[in-house]
Write a protein that holds these residues in place. Structure first.
Motif, PDB file in Angstrom:
ATOM      1  N   MET A  29     -22.574  16.817  14.907  1.00  0.00           N
ATOM      2  CA  MET A  29     -23.532  18.000  16.769  1.00  0.00           C
ATOM      3  C   MET A  29     -23.043  18.832  16.401  1.00  0.00           C
ATOM      4  N   GLU A  45     -23.207  15.063  25.376  1.00  0.00           N
ATOM      5  CA  GLU A  45     -23.041  13.786  24.755  1.00  0.00           C
ATOM      6  C   GLU A  45     -21.385  12.826  25.442  1.00  0.00           C
ATOM      7  N   ARG A  86     -24.393  18.576  23.326  1.00  0.00           N
ATOM      8  CA  ARG A  86     -22.598  18.586  22.497  1.00  0.00           C
ATOM      9  C   ARG A  86     -22.136  18.164  24.206  1.00  0.00           C
ATOM     10  N   ARG A 106     -19.221  12.819  15.429  1.00  0.00           N
ATOM     11  CA  ARG A 106     -17.860  13.913  16.132  1.00  0.00           C
ATOM     12  C   ARG A 106     -18.076  14.322  14.660  1.00  0.00           C
TER      13      ARG A 106
END
Length: 442
Positions: free
Chosen positions: A157, A168, A165, A152
């Motif tokens: 991402m 996740e 994104r 991150r």
């Protein structure tokens, strides 16, 4: 599509489509207000149940060419089956959709990367629970090792689409490999025994959502159930059946039938709306196979959602308590439209003391998850989710309750997209009920 593909598809439409079922559609239009894709496409008839049936019939009759536009119309369908309860002719639209998709995907040459992904997912992963455990373990390592935070912070991402994104961020904290491998196969009732049941543990539910499966077993114990969890069961086949992989779905169905038919139980309990509806549909899936059709029907008749058996056993009359809050409920399409289970989740939620239940407007309209739909049709999926979040915010609920893992992730995704993660949470009904029971009784 090339000429040979179109010819093969047209031939199989004529040979395999249920023409009587196509003729049952009276073109009355009662289905139109219930169809999310029809509404979100600015009332485009091509994206309605009536329009899709007309396309299917046109292909069978030879007056419509089975081109990319036909495929796109069928792919755009969520398969939510909201059209079925409102159809005065009782058209089994879901069955027609699965037949049509299967014909197209078995005859069309897909791009190599798509073919590889489908083969890996449908044939190499979901049918094998050990592989599901392995993949989930990798996700667990990603979450617990610090790689997730590093990923991150690195900005990697940003290379992925917005919906992926955000997805996740909302994935649950997955269990460790040891927990997934060593799950119990038998549970004694905690209260006086009322029923003996088998539990369909599923594939994703028994890996990524193992904690919810564990909560399901505990709820059933509190309700007075003796529980067996057959070891050789596996994926229900719903993703395969809905995605044009009917033969693979049949193989998975046969495996589950063999796993459960030795269990002498009153019911087979599910806690995922999509899985339960497909298990109920085994009797249709295998209706043309003499050796299997009666065995499939026997299994299908025993399927019952967790909310339904809890109400049947008067669990909603037990003390249930939560902190003061507003809760609302988002229907699982297949729980409502496939398993005909609508009031039971509401009865259970309304019984929780301290919480106020507020019905969401259009609670039974699809949230846009629909299996892998939010991955393959992200634009329409997010459009449908945006509407769902509008209705969620109108309830002022702190807790949004769902009854299906896909719906749960989709609602978590919506909450994150709206910047409401500090104020609103999405939970599976089983997890909420267990918390409410234990706060009131233990």
């Amino acid at each position: 599509m090339n000429t040979k593909e179109k010819e093969r598809i047209q031939h199989d439409f004529k040979e395999k489509m249920d023409y009587d079922e196509l003729l049952n559609c009276m073109r009355c239009g009662f289905c139109l207000p219930s169809c999310p894709t029809y509404i979100e496409s600015d009332y485009d008839e091509v994206h309605s149940p009536r329009g899709r049936i007309a396309l299917m019939k046109g292909v069978v009759d030879g007056v419509i060419e089975p081109d990319e536009d036909v495929k796109q119309s069928l792919d755009m369908c969520l398969g939510c089956r909201a059209c079925e309860p409102v159809c005065p002719a009782g058209v089994n639209y879901g069955h027609l959709l699965e037949q049509a998709r299967d014909i197209i995907y078995q005859n069309k040459e897909l791009p190599k990367h798509v073919k590889v992904i489908r083969n890996v997912a449908f044939k190499g992963l979901f049918p094998y629970q050990n592989r599901m455990i392995g993949v989930t373990s990798l996700l667990g390592f990603y979450q617990r090792s610090g790689v997730q935070q590093l990923t991150r912070k690195s900005g990697i991402m940003k290379l992925f689409p917005d919906s992926l994104r955000t997805m996740e961020k909302v994935l649950p904290e997955v269990p460790k490999r040891k927990e997934m491998k060593n799950r119990p196969r038998y549970y004694k009732p905690i209260q006086q025994k009322k029923k003996k049941v088998a539990f369909f543990s599923g594939c994703l539910m028994d890996t990524m959502f193992l904690s919810t499966n564990n909560a399901t077993a505990k709820l059933l114990q509190y309700a007075g159930c003796e529980i067996v969890v057959p070891q050789n069961q596996g994926c229900c086949g719903a993703l395969h059946g809905h995605s044009g992989e009917k033969d693979q779905a049949k193989e998975l169905a046969k495996r589950n039938i063999k796993a459960f038919e030795k269990a002498e139980v009153d019911y087979i309990i599910t806690n995922a709306g999509g899985c339960g509806a497909f298990l109920v549909d085994y009797k249709h899936l295998l209706k043309d196979e003499e050796e299997w059709k009666e065995r499939a029907e026997h299994l299908s008749m025993k399927i019952k959602d967790i909310s339904k058996i809890l109400v049947e056993l008067d669990f909603h009359k037990k003390p249930l308590k939560l902190d003061q809050q507003i809760i609302t409920y988002q229907d699982s399409c297949h729980l409502k439209n496939g398993q005909k289970t609508f009031m039971e989740p509401r009865q259970l939620l309304e019984a929780i003391q301290g919480a106020s239940y507020v019905e969401m407007k259009d609670a039974s309209r699809c949230c846009g998850s629909a299996g892998i739909y939010n991955l393959v049709e992200p634009e329409m999926s997010m459009q449908i989710l945006d509407y769902k979040m509008e209705k969620t915010k109108e309830t002022k609920a702190k807790t949004v309750v769902t009854a299906n893992p896909g719906c749960l992730l989709q609602m978590k995704l919506g909450i994150e997209r709206e910047g409401l993660s500090e104020e609103v949470e999405a939970v599976h009904i089983v997890d909420l009920l267990l918390k409410a029971y234990e706060e009131a009784n233990l």
